[in-house]
Design a protein around this motif. Sequence first.
Motif, PDB file in Angstrom:
ATOM      1  N   GLY A  63       0.821  -1.200   0.000  1.00 26.88           N
ATOM      2  CA  GLY A  63       0.000   0.000   0.000  1.00 26.88           C
ATOM      3  C   GLY A  63       0.851   1.244   0.000  1.00 26.88           C
ATOM      4  O   GLY A  63       2.065   1.205  -0.263  1.00 26.88           O
ATOM      5  N   ILE A  64       0.216   2.358   0.327  1.00 28.16           N
ATOM      6  CA  ILE A  64       0.900   3.644   0.200  1.00 28.16           C
ATOM      7  C   ILE A  64       2.031   3.817   1.223  1.00 28.16           C
ATOM      8  O   ILE A  64       2.877   4.688   1.052  1.00 28.16           O
ATOM      9  CB  ILE A  64      -0.100   4.813   0.316  1.00 28.16           C
ATOM     10  N   GLU A  65       2.058   2.990   2.268  1.00 32.22           N
ATOM     11  CA  GLU A  65       3.118   3.106   3.276  1.00 32.22           C
ATOM     12  C   GLU A  65       4.175   2.018   3.148  1.00 32.22           C
ATOM     13  O   GLU A  65       5.034   1.899   4.031  1.00 32.22           O
ATOM     14  CB  GLU A  65       2.513   3.067   4.683  1.00 32.22           C
ATOM     15  N   THR A  66       4.144   1.237   2.074  1.00 34.44           N
ATOM     16  CA  THR A  66       5.089   0.131   1.952  1.00 34.44           C
ATOM     17  C   THR A  66       6.535   0.614   2.010  1.00 34.44           C
ATOM     18  O   THR A  66       7.367   0.042   2.734  1.00 34.44           O
ATOM     19  CB  THR A  66       4.845  -0.652   0.650  1.00 34.44           C
ATOM     20  N   ASP A  67       6.850   1.662   1.271  1.00 32.32           N
ATOM     21  CA  ASP A  67       8.238   2.167   1.268  1.00 32.32           C
ATOM     22  C   ASP A  67       8.661   2.607   2.665  1.00 32.32           C
ATOM     23  O   ASP A  67       9.791   2.332   3.097  1.00 32.32           O
ATOM     24  CB  ASP A  67       8.377   3.330   0.289  1.00 32.32           C
ATOM     25  N   ARG A  68       7.768   3.275   3.358  1.00 32.94           N
ATOM     26  CA  ARG A  68       8.093   3.747   4.709  1.00 32.94           C
ATOM     27  C   ARG A  68       8.335   2.564   5.653  1.00 32.94           C
ATOM     28  O   ARG A  68       9.270   2.585   6.461  1.00 32.94           O
ATOM     29  CB  ARG A  68       6.949   4.609   5.234  1.00 32.94           C
ATOM     30  N   ILE A  69       7.505   1.526   5.533  1.00 30.48           N
ATOM     31  CA  ILE A  69       7.667   0.358   6.400  1.00 30.48           C
ATOM     32  C   ILE A  69       8.975  -0.364   6.076  1.00 30.48           C
ATOM     33  O   ILE A  69       9.708  -0.801   6.971  1.00 30.48           O
ATOM     34  CB  ILE A  69       6.460  -0.592   6.254  1.00 30.48           C
ATOM     35  N   GLU A  70       9.284  -0.485   4.774  1.00 31.65           N
ATOM     36  CA  GLU A  70      10.529  -1.134   4.380  1.00 31.65           C
ATOM     37  C   GLU A  70      11.741  -0.410   4.977  1.00 31.65           C
ATOM     38  O   GLU A  70      12.681  -1.052   5.456  1.00 31.65           O
ATOM     39  CB  GLU A  70      10.627  -1.183   2.857  1.00 31.65           C
ATOM     40  N   LYS A  71      11.713   0.919   4.933  1.00 29.68           N
ATOM     41  CA  LYS A  71      12.820   1.693   5.512  1.00 29.68           C
ATOM     42  C   LYS A  71      12.873   1.521   7.029  1.00 29.68           C
ATOM     43  O   LYS A  71      13.949   1.442   7.623  1.00 29.68           O
ATOM     44  CB  LYS A  71      12.668   3.170   5.155  1.00 29.68           C
ATOM     45  N   ARG A  72      11.684   1.454   7.635  1.00 33.18           N
ATOM     46  CA  ARG A  72      11.636   1.344   9.099  1.00 33.18           C
ATOM     47  C   ARG A  72      12.208   0.023   9.586  1.00 33.18           C
ATOM     48  O   ARG A  72      12.855  -0.039  10.638  1.00 33.18           O
ATOM     49  CB  ARG A  72      10.179   1.501   9.563  1.00 33.18           C
ATOM     50  N   ILE A  73      11.982  -1.062   8.851  1.00 31.43           N
ATOM     51  CA  ILE A  73      12.433  -2.380   9.320  1.00 31.43           C
ATOM     52  C   ILE A  73      13.797  -2.767   8.754  1.00 31.43           C
ATOM     53  O   ILE A  73      14.308  -3.846   9.057  1.00 31.43           O
ATOM     54  CB  ILE A  73      11.409  -3.486   8.995  1.00 31.43           C
ATOM     55  N   ALA A  74      14.378  -1.897   7.937  1.00 32.77           N
ATOM     56  CA  ALA A  74      15.688  -2.211   7.352  1.00 32.77           C
ATOM     57  C   ALA A  74      16.700  -2.495   8.460  1.00 32.77           C
ATOM     58  O   ALA A  74      16.854  -1.715   9.393  1.00 32.77           O
ATOM     59  CB  ALA A  74      16.159  -1.048   6.486  1.00 32.77           C
ATOM     60  N   GLY A  75      17.352  -3.628   8.355  1.00 33.70           N
ATOM     61  CA  GLY A  75      18.345  -3.996   9.351  1.00 33.70           C
ATOM     62  C   GLY A  75      17.787  -4.745  10.539  1.00 33.70           C
ATOM     63  O   GLY A  75      18.546  -5.243  11.377  1.00 33.70           O
ATOM     64  N   SER A  76      16.466  -4.828  10.637  1.00 34.85           N
ATOM     65  CA  SER A  76      15.862  -5.566  11.751  1.00 34.85           C
ATOM     66  C   SER A  76      15.927  -7.059  11.434  1.00 34.85           C
ATOM     67  O   SER A  76      15.332  -7.514  10.450  1.00 34.85           O
ATOM     68  CB  SER A  76      14.408  -5.139  11.958  1.00 34.85           C
ATOM     69  N   PRO A  77      16.615  -7.862  12.245  1.00 36.53           N
ATOM     70  CA  PRO A  77      16.786  -9.280  11.900  1.00 36.53           C
ATOM     71  C   PRO A  77      15.541 -10.129  12.111  1.00 36.53           C
ATOM     72  O   PRO A  77      15.432 -11.216  11.544  1.00 36.53           O
ATOM     73  CB  PRO A  77      17.892  -9.726  12.864  1.00 36.53           C
ATOM     74  N   HIS A  78      14.573  -9.638  12.895  1.00 32.88           N
ATOM     75  CA  HIS A  78      13.447 -10.479  13.282  1.00 32.88           C
ATOM     76  C   HIS A  78      12.114 -10.062  12.664  1.00 32.88           C
ATOM     77  O   HIS A  78      11.068 -10.579  13.050  1.00 32.88           O
ATOM     78  CB  HIS A  78      13.311 -10.496  14.809  1.00 32.88           C
TER      79      HIS A  78
END
Length: 394
Positions: A251-266
Amino acid sequence: MRVVDVNELYSPTGGGVRTYIDRKMGLMADLGHELIVIAPGPDERMEERPGGGRIHYLKSPPLPFDKNYGLFWDAEPVTALLDSLDPDVVECCSPWKPAWIVGDWQGRAVKSYFMHNDNMAAYAQRWFEGVASHERIERAFGWYTRYQARFLDKYDCVVTNGPALEKRLRARGLRIDAAMPLGIERRHFSPDFRDEALRRALLEQCELPEDGLLLLGLGRHHPEKRWTMIVDAVERAGASLPVGLVLLGQGIETDRIEKRIAGSPHIRLFRPVYDRERLARIMASADALIHGSEAEPFGLVASEAMASGLPLIAPDTGGCAEIADPHSAELYTARDAASCAAAIARMHARDPKLLRRAALIAATHVRSDRDHTVDLMAYYAAQAEAKRRTLTAA
């Protein structure tokens, strides 16, 4: 009966409304009724559905901030189609132009406004939550409630999709004639679809061992779903517990979520799964569904998860809270990541066997979409008969 749904929220790539209507169309055909949807689209076409029902797409401009949806602009194509279809009942669920198009249409049909969502909670309360109290925001946007009341006066009946929305709207003084709780397609969701090998594989992708807690988040990536708050909560809980999160959606927040979880191993983000059998297997194989939206009017995804044998972690207000079974759910203070993290910790601390047993019992009580359709058609039949008598007497 022939029911025509003038539905600006219907999209082939949409979420809960599309799922609801596609299934309802088949159920109505099984019950001897017909559902026809008039929806906006990039071009004019008609789509027949196996088993009965059809979608009439009218060429319409796209929604500016979400190209999955369109906007009805001109009344004439809609009313001309309504005239030719001559329905027994015409439904509408959009509070903007379609509400007035259908409300002003002069036909013999019962006009039903079906409340699927609450824009006040989904937008105004979210936009200004850090600026003013819930009550003050409600007062400031009283104009929207008054606006709704004006077009609702044009309808023969006003229906909500469950008690959460009914309570919220009645509290604002809006007229609600009936609450028709939704249901799900039970045969597609079952605890029997649990796959321990799939669960282990998903935990491995989250870099967690088999004794980790596997949370599942499902839904479109929109601010009202509060996925970034969920991510914050999972990371807080995961700082001391083996907690993983698999998110399915876009959805419209996919890019934001991808950036937010970048580097999160879990935490892992995947595109939506449209294959129902595969989705049901994924749902049944997680350890709990986690949900963030307090504006959810009913909670179809939560119902599907419960039918799959999943416990729920959900906000303490809204549709999910209404259907959550207290023996297999952990509720948290809406919009509060710390409270959500504490709910995750409580879920992790529960006895797995007792929790599983409670979730399996809760799965047997989930309402089916057939139950909903039968009740709704009976209600509409009574409304149509009452209107026929009124017109005959006049």
